[in-house]
Design a protein around this motif. Structure first.
Motif, PDB file in Angstrom:
ATOM      1  N   ILE A 271      71.333   2.893  -5.765  1.00 27.55           N
ATOM      2  CA  ILE A 271      72.897   3.044  -5.043  1.00 27.55           C
ATOM      3  C   ILE A 271      73.424   4.460  -4.673  1.00 27.55           C
ATOM      4  N   MET A 272      74.244   3.876  -3.319  1.00 32.32           N
ATOM      5  CA  MET A 272      74.544   4.668  -2.818  1.00 32.32           C
ATOM      6  C   MET A 272      75.807   5.443  -2.649  1.00 32.32           C
ATOM      7  N   SER A 273      76.490   5.731  -3.733  1.00 33.81           N
ATOM      8  CA  SER A 273      77.903   6.457  -4.239  1.00 33.81           C
ATOM      9  C   SER A 273      78.144   7.254  -3.594  1.00 33.81           C
ATOM     10  N   ALA A 274      77.246   7.970  -2.207  1.00 34.93           N
ATOM     11  CA  ALA A 274      77.986   9.164  -2.016  1.00 34.93           C
ATOM     12  C   ALA A 274      78.765   9.363  -0.950  1.00 34.93           C
ATOM     13  N   ALA A 275      79.937  10.267  -0.741  1.00 36.45           N
ATOM     14  CA  ALA A 275      80.743  10.228   0.107  1.00 36.45           C
ATOM     15  C   ALA A 275      80.343  11.169   1.256  1.00 36.45           C
ATOM     16  N   ALA A 336      81.275  -5.767   6.672  1.00 34.74           N
ATOM     17  CA  ALA A 336      80.405  -5.716   8.126  1.00 34.74           C
ATOM     18  C   ALA A 336      79.385  -4.588   7.566  1.00 34.74           C
ATOM     19  N   LYS A 337      80.389  -3.596   6.532  1.00 34.24           N
ATOM     20  CA  LYS A 337      79.049  -2.464   5.766  1.00 34.24           C
ATOM     21  C   LYS A 337      77.596  -2.735   6.411  1.00 34.24           C
ATOM     22  N   LEU A 338      78.184  -3.954   4.815  1.00 31.34           N
ATOM     23  CA  LEU A 338      76.928  -4.148   3.832  1.00 31.34           C
ATOM     24  C   LEU A 338      76.331  -5.396   4.337  1.00 31.34           C
TER      25      LEU A 338
HETATM   26  O1  C5P Z   1      80.276   3.431   7.131  1.00 32.06           O
HETATM   27  P1  C5P Z   1      80.757   4.209   5.667  1.00 32.06           P
HETATM   28  O2  C5P Z   1      80.930   5.473   4.928  1.00 32.06           O
HETATM   29  O3  C5P Z   1      82.097   3.595   4.915  1.00 32.06           O
HETATM   30  O4  C5P Z   1      79.621   3.706   4.119  1.00 32.06           O
HETATM   31  C1  C5P Z   1      79.521   3.973   3.127  1.00 32.06           C
HETATM   32  C2  C5P Z   1      78.453   3.547   2.621  1.00 32.06           C
HETATM   33  O5  C5P Z   1      77.471   4.612   3.158  1.00 32.06           O
HETATM   34  C3  C5P Z   1      78.324   4.253   0.882  1.00 32.06           C
HETATM   35  O6  C5P Z   1      77.292   3.124  -0.192  1.00 32.06           O
HETATM   36  C4  C5P Z   1      78.017   5.015   1.573  1.00 32.06           C
HETATM   37  O7  C5P Z   1      77.017   6.620   0.860  1.00 32.06           O
HETATM   38  C5  C5P Z   1      76.808   5.618   2.855  1.00 32.06           C
HETATM   39  N1  C5P Z   1      77.014   6.293   3.904  1.00 32.06           N
HETATM   40  C6  C5P Z   1      75.781   7.094   3.533  1.00 32.06           C
HETATM   41  N2  C5P Z   1      75.403   8.044   4.853  1.00 32.06           N
HETATM   42  C7  C5P Z   1      76.646   8.364   5.765  1.00 32.06           C
HETATM   43  C8  C5P Z   1      77.560   7.814   5.760  1.00 32.06           C
HETATM   44  C9  C5P Z   1      77.680   6.299   4.564  1.00 32.06           C
HETATM   45  O8  C5P Z   1      74.425   6.454   2.918  1.00 32.06           O
HETATM   46  N3  C5P Z   1      76.269   9.354   6.480  1.00 32.06           N
END
Ligand code: C5P
Length: 401
Positions: A271-275, A336-338
């Protein structure tokens, strides 16, 4: 729904005690066996007879009153309970339990039980925010006690802030979800990225964002409570970290990617919730940059996209879930991200909506599946959103196994 469950409801002396009558009534309607224990102060707000009539069981206030049962009551009830819920939980009971004091029927029962104990604090905002109370809450959380977040709003004492008892139905929902979700993630291994990343400019400055890590940590807490083995790869955050998950602290996107790649094979739900910061400095100044010129240009280069990199090496049977924080075109951008990141599900939230996004304890999200399904959720506490996300993941797993 709660047939066969014995729930002890501990009522303390706060004005919100009257709202707990409705909680007990609802639990009874769901077929739970409810035993109410009141503190002496609570009995000043609502009579024991009220709770007795609603719960259909004798109410205990005084440990040394004439016994209604033949056995030692604080032990028998404590052993019989499937859950002990304290509402309203005052600063006093929280402090007593945190300090190991057992000097009345309620505190003694809490000490004697092996059942899960859920505190529902309600008190004046200043009391709730008092560092002693907060430290006691942290201490108890670390020891495995559960706390429901109080609501914010106008308090009985006239002030406005955090400390209101959640609505009775919301408390009942939390109890129901506790029982229905118990341990349905045993055997699952969940890897979560959470919080922001920090990209250095020079030795004292950095680029980052407002992510608090609350959503990712809520998922960690929820998954662990349901029996999963959980690891969080965490950017720098200032929130209480659950003791139920393994935490690997990182700072930059590069470090987060490395940590995620190292762990990937050991987990089945990612689960990738990091910003993650999208850009980092092309070079980091080795000395503090001085304010000499009127303008300053810093060259930025793209950071790795962790989700995309993991998406490329995705293995059969693994579930990848991502987040999409948007300010416009929510569903289109999220879909699109999905696709581009090879997610199975994306949690889309419009961060411009009140009660959604960074820093707050609530969120409003849409769960979009790769089959195009969209589950729209109302404003919910992040911990409840976390459970809904996990429910969807389990459903996806059962449909695709
Ligand atoms: O492209 P964007 O940042 O909006 O996409 C968000 C998703 O991609 C989130 O799940 C975020 O954790 C992941 N992400 C990532 N690595 C990045 C940018 C976003 O894992 N450099």
């Amino acid at each position: 729904m709660l047939t066969g469950k014995t729930i002890i409801v501990g009522v303390c002396g706060g004005i919100a005690a009257y709202k707990v009558v409705e909680v007990v009534s609802s639990l009874r309607k769901l077929n739970a066996e409810v035993h109410v224990i009141m503190t002496e102060n609570a009995a000043e707000f609502v009579t024991p007879l009220t709770f007795q009539s609603i719960s259909h069981n004798p109410v205990t206030v005084n440990m040394f009153a004439e016994p209604v049962y033949w056995d030692i009551k604080h032990i028998s009830l404590a052993e019989k309970a499937d859950m002990v819920m304290i509402a309203p939980a005052t600063a006093n009971i929280i402090g007593k339990v945190a300090g190991g004091i057992a000097d009345d029927m309620l505190s003694t029962t809490i000490m004697a039980t092996k059942a899960p104990v859920i505190f529902v604090p309600a008190m004046n905002t200043n009391m709730y925010e008092n560092v002693i109370v907060q430290n006691n809450i942290s201490k108890l959380k670390d020891m495995g006690y559960t706390f429901l977040e109080p609501d914010s709003g106008l308090m009985a004492c006239g002030t406005t802030g955090k400390g209101r008892l959640p609505q009775p139905q919301s408390i009942v929902e939390s109890i129901k979800s506790y029982f229905s979700r118990r341990m349905d993630m045993e055997g699952y291994r969940v890897l979560i990225t959470a919080g922001p990343t920090r990209e250095a400019i020079d030795p004292v400055r950095y680029i980052s964002n407002h992510s608090s890590g609350k959503m990712g940590y809520a998922i960690a807490e929820a998954a662990a409570a349901r029996g999963a083995q959980v690891k969080v790869i965490s950017g720098p955050v200032h929130i209480q970290k659950p003791h139920t998950a393994v935490i690997e602290d990182v700072t930059t996107a590069d470090e987060m990617l490395e940590a995620a790649l190292n762990s990937y094979n050991d987990f089945d739900i990612i689960i990738m919730s990091a910003a993650v910061a999208d850009y980092k400095c092309a070079s980091i100044a080795d000395k503090k940059i001085k304010k000499t010129d009127e303008t300053l240009s810093i060259e930025l280069v793209k950071n790795p996209d962790i989700a995309k990199e993991l998406g490329k090496i995705k293995k059969q049977g693994k579930v990848h879930v991502g987040f999409s924080a948007e300010t416009n075109e929510l569903v289109t951008n999220a879909k699109a991200k999905l696709k581009s990141k090879n997610f199975d599900m994306i949690v889309a939230n419009d961060v411009t909506m009140e009660g959604a996004g960074f820093g707050v304890d609530t969120n409003i999200v849409k769960l979009i599946g790769k089959d195009g399904s969209i589950l729209e959720l109302p404003l919910m506490k992040k911990i409840e959103v976390a459970h809904k996300i996990l429910d969807q993941i389990l459903q996806f797993k059962s449909e695709n196994s």
